[in-house]
Design an enzyme around this catalytic site. Structure first.
Site: not given
Ligand SMILES: Cc1cc2nc3c(=O)[nH]c(=O)nc-3n(C[C@H](O)[C@H](O)[C@H](O)COP(=O)(O)OP(=O)(O)OC[C@H]3O[C@@H](n4cnc5c(N)ncnc54)[C@H](O)[C@@H]3O)c2cc1C
Length: 572
Positions: A17, A47, A52-53, A118, A158, A232, A234, A244, A247, A281, A349, A373, A384, A387-388
């Site tokens: 994101a 991330t 899965g996708g 999925f 941080f 959620q 899983h 994990l 799925e 799920r 999850h 997230e 959820r 894969s969304n």
């Molecule tokens: C094992 C696993 C498998 C998954 N597989 C899938 C899948 O196949 N398909 C799917 O759609 N979803 C999947 N998901 C869910 C999905 O991956 C996540 O919801 C998504 O990647 C979240 O991305 P994000 O950018 O919101 O946050 P994240 O990728 O969690 O990134 C968070 C960022 O914020 C930063 N941050 C956090 N706190 C602070 C702070 N206090 N100060 C500074 N920086 C901070 C971190 O350093 C990091 O860079 C999976 C999740 C897991 C755990």
């Protein structure tokens, strides 16, 4: 006075994101600079571990309408339908864009993008890159972001406080972990993309860094957290570690079997109908818990489990479509899925809830946005669909980047003196925490938090258990004031970081338990044993929890945006 590092826009988080938001912003305006602040190097964001996708309509037998309906139904009618409509429309464009940035989507023989089945999806619409999707997706985004020297990275900072002046969020204060110095990074607006909070629970797929920091930062500034009761589970985590098993294993045809070797999702009524292992799920996690409760689980070193059976898929398919799953099975449970079934049990999850935002990612606090997230833009509702989420990070990451930029253009810079003073004050607070004397330990409080979250806020909840968790969390928050830390050093003081993370987890747990106790019905992932059915007359609304300094969070409600689909019984 803290020196201010100034950019036009500040993004906290370097996952899918955050990177997508940063690229969208610099593409929209050739003159701006963006600060990308992350507590870890971006490629270490959670991330990267997605397997899965990512979902988007790609096939002729599919339609935007079907994707929207599946998502609305999956959400148990709590997802906002305007948000879902926008999401499905943008999804194919985002995944194609990612391909242009180098994401190696797996292909069909004829060269078209391959999609897999999925859970809860009517047809195959999950794009994948074998079973290492997160790695490829994040790498492509990270590399694309490097084309822009106007995206300036602040890795391993941080963020512990939002800087708010004149009622507008204008930046962040963060601990530079390498030096122990406090940094103040300011701009016209801030986007939180800090991910989920699975670490409030003991058994989770989530990496250690998923501690709900952004949720807590916004919460403490008066922004409500929305739909926090919906977390959620899983269905398929490895016992012991919680790693994990994607799925996609079931998407490719895997079965779930109990101790009798029975494929219980086809032989018993768990509401998933002919979808069987490809049900959503929440329902499949409940089915596994019920199988175990009925004595049809298998005993292991880490408690009861059931089996995920891939043997019938054959070695070639497993090696081409699910090579990572084979590696994980062999490495972590000593099981080769080509020859033996994999032990699995439901594992925490994903957070459906998060920082309350509108469709643009804007929160109630002017200048503060959230996406991914950490946010609850309300497309996942009460459950959820797998894969969304990755696609959500792209679609709403981009949108929040564009809209935050719009806000920046209309806003003034704020008072440097005020922002700098706030950063100094925050620096002082952290200084006092470093090496602080006290009788409570981080590990001790975290263990008690885990115990109460697992007991009260698991796959099934009941009123008594949730009420106890609400109380326990309040007590833990009070005891946090007496925390003792041993490490006095400034350089890489990971104990200090862990203390800050624990405080954030406590705030997230507070909102989760309060919202859970108030929802006296069962909907999606919130399965309340005292109220086993959905109650649209009283509970077809989002929940909001507001921070309350020195007391328990305040509960409120918010309307759901319905649209073409009226709530109906959720059966598959
Ligand atoms: C094992 C696993 C498998 C998954 N597989 C899938 C899948 O196949 N398909 C799917 O759609 N979803 C999947 N998901 C869910 C999905 O991956 C996540 O919801 C998504 O990647 C979240 O991305 P994000 O950018 O919101 O946050 P994240 O990728 O969690 O990134 C968070 C960022 O914020 C930063 N941050 C956090 N706190 C602070 C702070 N206090 N100060 C500074 N920086 C901070 C971190 O350093 C990091 O860079 C999976 C999740 C897991 C755990």
């Amino acid at each position: 006075m803290a020196e201010l590092i100034r950019h036009d826009l500040v993004i906290v988080g370097g996952g899918a994101a955050g990177l997508r938001a940063a690229i969208a912003a610099v593409e929209a305006d050739p003159d701006i600079t963006v600060a990308l602040v992350s507590k870890v190097y971006p490629m270490r964001s959670h991330t990267v571990s997605a397997e899965g996708g990512a979902a988007a309509v790609a096939r002729e037998d599919d339609s935007l309408e079907m994707h929207a309906y599946d998502t609305v139904k999956g959400s148990d009618f709590l997802g906002d339908q305007d948000v879902i409509q926008y999401f499905v429309e943008q999804a194919p464009r985002e995944l194609t864009q990612l391909e242009h940035w180098g994401c190696p989507w797996s292909r069909n023989e004829d060269g078209t993008v391959s999609t897999r089945a999925f859970g809860g999806m009517t047809t195959k619409r999950t794009w994948y890159a074998t079973d290492k999707v997160g790695f490829h997706l994040l790498h492509s985004l990270f590399q694309a972001s490097m084309q822009f020297d106007r995206i300036v990275r602040y890795d391993e900072i941080f963020v512990s406080k939002l800087l708010v002046d004149g009622g507008v969020c204008r930046g962040v204060a963060g601990l530079e972990v390498r030096t122990g110095e406090m940094k103040a990074i300011v701009g016209g607006a801030v986007i939180l993309t800090t991910g989920g909070a699975g670490k409030a629970w003991p058994f989770t797929t989530n990496g250690n860094i998923k501690t709900g920091d952004g949720m807590a930062l916004a919460y403490r500034e008066g922004v409500p957290l929305k739909d926090m009761e919906f977390v959620q589970y899983h269905p398929t985590g490895l016992p012991g570690t919680g790693i994990l098993i994607t799925e996609a294993t079931r998407g490719e045809g895997g079965y779930l079997i109990n101790s009798d070797g029975e494929r219980f999702l086809t032989t018993r009524d768990y509401g998933v109908g002919s979808k069987a292992e490809l049900g959503p799920r929440d329902m499949i996690s409940r089915a596994i818990v019920q199988e175990i409760a009925a004595g049809r689980g298998i005993e292991g070193a880490h408690g009861q489990f059931v089996h995920l059976d891939l043997r019938h898929l054959g070695e070639e398919k497993i090696d081409t479509r699910l090579p990572f799953v084979r590696l994980l099975g062999r490495t972590y449970v000593g099981v080769d899925p080509v020859h033996e079934p994999i032990p699995i049990r439901p594992v925490l999850h994903y957070m459906m809830g998060g920082v309350d935002t509108d469709i643009d990612g804007a929160t109630d606090l002017p200048g503060l946005y959230a996406a991914g997230e950490v946010a609850c833009v309300s497309m996942n509702g009460a459950n959820r669909l797998g894969s969304n989420s990755l696609t959500e990070c792209l679609v709403f990451g981009a949108r929040s980047g564009q809209h935050a930029l719009g806000f920046v253009k209309g806003s003034d810079a704020g008072s440097d003196a005020a922002l700098s003073a706030q950063a100094d004050e925050e620096g002082g607070r952290l200084e006092a925490l470093r090496g602080k004397k006290g009788s409570e330990t981080i590990a001790g409080l975290r263990q008690e938090l885990h115990d109460t979250m697992e007991a009260g806020m698991g796959v099934y909840r009941e009123q008594g258990g949730m009420a106890k968790t609400v109380q326990d969390v309040q007590q833990l928050k009070a005891r946090y004031a007496d925390l003792g830390l041993a490490d006095q050093s400034k350089v890489f003081n990971t104990e200090l970081v862990a203390a800050l993370e624990l405080r954030n987890l406590l705030d997230v747990a507070e909102a989760n338990s309060i919202a859970g106790l108030q929802r006296k019905e069962s909907r999606g992932a919130h399965a309340c044993s005292d109220y086993p059915t959905r109650n649209d007359a009283e509970y077809l609304h989002h929940s909001l929890v507001y921070f309350n300094e020195g007391g328990e969070g305040r509960y409120d409600k918010k309307d759901v945006t319905l649209g073409r689909w009226e709530p109906e019984e959720r059966k598959y």
